[in-house]
Design an enzyme around this catalytic site. Sequence first.
Site, PDB file in Angstrom:
ATOM      1  N   TYR A 140       0.975  -1.025   0.101  1.00 29.82           N
ATOM      2  CA  TYR A 140      -0.023  -0.011   0.024  1.00 29.82           C
ATOM      3  C   TYR A 140       0.890   1.210   0.019  1.00 29.82           C
ATOM      4  O   TYR A 140       0.593   2.134  -0.870  1.00 29.82           O
ATOM      5  CB  TYR A 140      -0.836  -0.053   1.199  1.00 29.82           C
ATOM      6  CG  TYR A 140      -1.677   1.367   1.500  1.00 29.82           C
ATOM      7  CD1 TYR A 140      -2.316   1.855   0.686  1.00 29.82           C
ATOM      8  CD2 TYR A 140      -1.182   2.091   2.773  1.00 29.82           C
ATOM      9  CE1 TYR A 140      -3.113   2.950   0.681  1.00 29.82           C
ATOM     10  CE2 TYR A 140      -1.829   3.446   2.699  1.00 29.82           C
ATOM     11  CZ  TYR A 140      -2.636   3.821   1.784  1.00 29.82           C
ATOM     12  OH  TYR A 140      -3.203   5.266   2.007  1.00 29.82           O
ATOM     13  N   ASN A 169      -3.247  10.514  10.392  1.00 27.21           N
ATOM     14  CA  ASN A 169      -4.596   9.608  10.637  1.00 27.21           C
ATOM     15  C   ASN A 169      -5.657  10.395  10.461  1.00 27.21           C
ATOM     16  O   ASN A 169      -6.173  11.083  11.346  1.00 27.21           O
ATOM     17  CB  ASN A 169      -4.437   9.234  11.927  1.00 27.21           C
ATOM     18  CG  ASN A 169      -3.441   7.778  12.015  1.00 27.21           C
ATOM     19  OD1 ASN A 169      -2.245   8.096  11.744  1.00 27.21           O
ATOM     20  ND2 ASN A 169      -4.055   6.684  12.160  1.00 27.21           N
ATOM     21  N   HIS A 188     -10.680   1.210  10.948  1.00 26.21           N
ATOM     22  CA  HIS A 188      -9.725   2.280  11.607  1.00 26.21           C
ATOM     23  C   HIS A 188     -10.247   2.259  13.318  1.00 26.21           C
ATOM     24  O   HIS A 188     -11.329   2.207  13.462  1.00 26.21           O
ATOM     25  CB  HIS A 188     -10.097   3.645  10.904  1.00 26.21           C
ATOM     26  CG  HIS A 188      -9.270   3.922   9.689  1.00 26.21           C
ATOM     27  ND1 HIS A 188      -9.967   3.659   8.385  1.00 26.21           N
ATOM     28  CD2 HIS A 188      -7.970   3.656   9.355  1.00 26.21           C
ATOM     29  CE1 HIS A 188      -9.295   3.662   7.559  1.00 26.21           C
ATOM     30  NE2 HIS A 188      -7.922   3.740   8.051  1.00 26.21           N
ATOM     31  N   LEU A 189      -9.466   2.907  14.069  1.00 24.25           N
ATOM     32  CA  LEU A 189      -9.657   3.075  15.327  1.00 24.25           C
ATOM     33  C   LEU A 189     -10.930   3.683  15.786  1.00 24.25           C
ATOM     34  O   LEU A 189     -11.774   2.999  16.677  1.00 24.25           O
ATOM     35  CB  LEU A 189      -8.284   3.381  16.056  1.00 24.25           C
ATOM     36  CG  LEU A 189      -8.209   3.516  17.536  1.00 24.25           C
ATOM     37  CD1 LEU A 189      -8.123   2.174  18.238  1.00 24.25           C
ATOM     38  CD2 LEU A 189      -6.984   4.401  18.131  1.00 24.25           C
ATOM     39  N   ARG A 281      -0.381  -5.604  15.214  1.00 21.85           N
ATOM     40  CA  ARG A 281      -0.795  -5.769  14.000  1.00 21.85           C
ATOM     41  C   ARG A 281       0.462  -5.406  13.122  1.00 21.85           C
ATOM     42  O   ARG A 281       1.507  -4.680  13.200  1.00 21.85           O
ATOM     43  CB  ARG A 281      -1.661  -4.532  13.525  1.00 21.85           C
ATOM     44  CG  ARG A 281      -2.713  -4.650  12.205  1.00 21.85           C
ATOM     45  CD  ARG A 281      -3.586  -3.707  12.365  1.00 21.85           C
ATOM     46  NE  ARG A 281      -3.301  -2.401  12.344  1.00 21.85           N
ATOM     47  CZ  ARG A 281      -3.860  -1.466  12.002  1.00 21.85           C
ATOM     48  NH1 ARG A 281      -5.181  -1.295  11.808  1.00 21.85           N
ATOM     49  NH2 ARG A 281      -3.480  -0.218  11.810  1.00 21.85           N
ATOM     50  N   GLY A 283       3.425  -4.407  10.557  1.00 23.50           N
ATOM     51  CA  GLY A 283       3.720  -3.030  10.058  1.00 23.50           C
ATOM     52  C   GLY A 283       3.363  -1.963  10.627  1.00 23.50           C
ATOM     53  O   GLY A 283       3.158  -0.833  10.192  1.00 23.50           O
TER      54      GLY A 283
HETATM   55  N1  UDP Z   1      -5.797   0.030  16.322  1.00 26.34           N
HETATM   56  C1  UDP Z   1      -6.184  -1.102  17.130  1.00 26.34           C
HETATM   57  N2  UDP Z   1      -7.432  -1.547  16.899  1.00 26.34           N
HETATM   58  C2  UDP Z   1      -8.196  -1.456  15.846  1.00 26.34           C
HETATM   59  C3  UDP Z   1      -7.707  -0.663  14.974  1.00 26.34           C
HETATM   60  C4  UDP Z   1      -6.537   0.187  14.969  1.00 26.34           C
HETATM   61  O1  UDP Z   1      -5.728  -1.229  18.204  1.00 26.34           O
HETATM   62  O2  UDP Z   1      -9.322  -2.112  15.517  1.00 26.34           O
HETATM   63  C5  UDP Z   1      -4.468   0.769  16.399  1.00 26.34           C
HETATM   64  C6  UDP Z   1      -3.556   0.474  15.349  1.00 26.34           C
HETATM   65  O3  UDP Z   1      -2.739  -0.374  15.696  1.00 26.34           O
HETATM   66  C7  UDP Z   1      -3.061   1.868  15.255  1.00 26.34           C
HETATM   67  C8  UDP Z   1      -3.865   2.887  15.642  1.00 26.34           C
HETATM   68  O4  UDP Z   1      -5.000   2.149  16.236  1.00 26.34           O
HETATM   69  O5  UDP Z   1      -1.903   1.924  16.282  1.00 26.34           O
HETATM   70  C9  UDP Z   1      -4.569   3.706  14.378  1.00 26.34           C
HETATM   71  O6  UDP Z   1      -4.834   2.639  13.529  1.00 26.34           O
HETATM   72  P1  UDP Z   1      -5.771   2.949  12.312  1.00 26.34           P
HETATM   73  O7  UDP Z   1      -6.111   1.639  11.325  1.00 26.34           O
HETATM   74  O8  UDP Z   1      -6.889   3.818  12.589  1.00 26.34           O
HETATM   75  O9  UDP Z   1      -4.871   3.827  11.388  1.00 26.34           O
HETATM   76  P2  UDP Z   1      -3.397   3.626  10.858  1.00 26.34           P
HETATM   77  O10 UDP Z   1      -2.285   4.158  11.746  1.00 26.34           O
HETATM   78  O11 UDP Z   1      -3.165   2.108  10.584  1.00 26.34           O
HETATM   79  O12 UDP Z   1      -3.597   4.423   9.356  1.00 26.34           O
END
Ligand code: UDP
Length: 326
Positions: A140, A169, A188-189, A281, A283
């Site tokens: 990506y 974010n 997303h979180l 997760r 990466g």
């Molecule tokens: N995150 C989490 N649980 C979820 C979704 C995201 O703990 O169900 C964490 C994720 O590991 C990251 C942060 O929240 O540290 C933001 O993740 P998101 O997917 O919103 O955005 P990214 O940083 O991947 O663009």
Amino acid sequence: MKVLVIGGCGYIGSHLVSRLLTNGHNVLIIDDLSSGYADSALGGEIQVGDFGDRKLLDLVFTKNNLDGVVHFASLIQVSESVVDPAKYYYTNVSKTLTLLQAMKDHNVGPLIFSSTAAVFGEPVDIPITEVHPTSPLNPYGASKLMVEQMLRDFDLAYGFRSVSLRYFNAAGADPEARIGERHEPETHLIPIALQAAMGKRPALKVFGRDYDTCDGTCVRDYIHVDDLACAHLLALEYLNKGGQTTAFNLGNGEGFSVQQVLETIEKVTGLQVPTIDAPRRDGDPARLVADASAARKYLGWRPNYSELETIIQHAWAWEQKRSGPT
Ligand code: UDP
């Protein structure tokens, strides 16, 4: 201005469409509705179709006198990009090359391109400036970096001008709750945590509590989607006034941990977010925080909603609205 917004029915694209309309501009949208929703566009003309379809692009560029193109349409799921890189390179790179060729051939421009903090990979310096080394950790991020490279080369060879905007974010929703985040599936979180608080999901998985951060959870720079939208408009104005091809980082410059986001959600909603601890997760860097001083300096960009609490209030109002009466 008359602006073509490719992917104008998606999360960030629809907020730009709204902002363009509010500021009195004309909007044309190309969206294949594969992940966007026609009713997310609060106005403008929608051409349902594939932005990689050269015939469609020839038609649109022949019929319209455009002052700029903003390109949001792409695949955005990091984990999916790891298991199906072909899909990501085809949509995000190959189709975008078709778009750039068509724009060049029709002498259409300039272009604002949706890029991402994922082009940097694991940060070596925080906050991250535009000159930070780029070393994406997944297809990506690599696909977005490849387009940035194509854009630099198109400028050198053809004088094709563009700005790549690297979002940290993206979060929040339209302050009037008319539109907001609607990803399917949602990864997303903030939306997942809000949905868990409402009881629409069993629990939020916290991906890792063993990072080297204030509380062990990952730190991110959350930026309001309407502030992102404003940056696109400013970037178009910058290019139309003769600005050079470049890339800007867009964030608030302040990091919040997953745990701090959950605490703010509980404060805003008055509800508890059920969580379960899960492994890291793949990466996910420990911290990603932007230095957006170049966007402030060269675009005159000033985020209006830099408080995390406000971002979450807007996301919460939207999440409640889309769920209907309880
Ligand atoms: N995150 C989490 N649980 C979820 C979704 C995201 O703990 O169900 C964490 C994720 O590991 C990251 C942060 O929240 O540290 C933001 O993740 P998101 O997917 O919103 O955005 P990214 O940083 O991947 O663009």
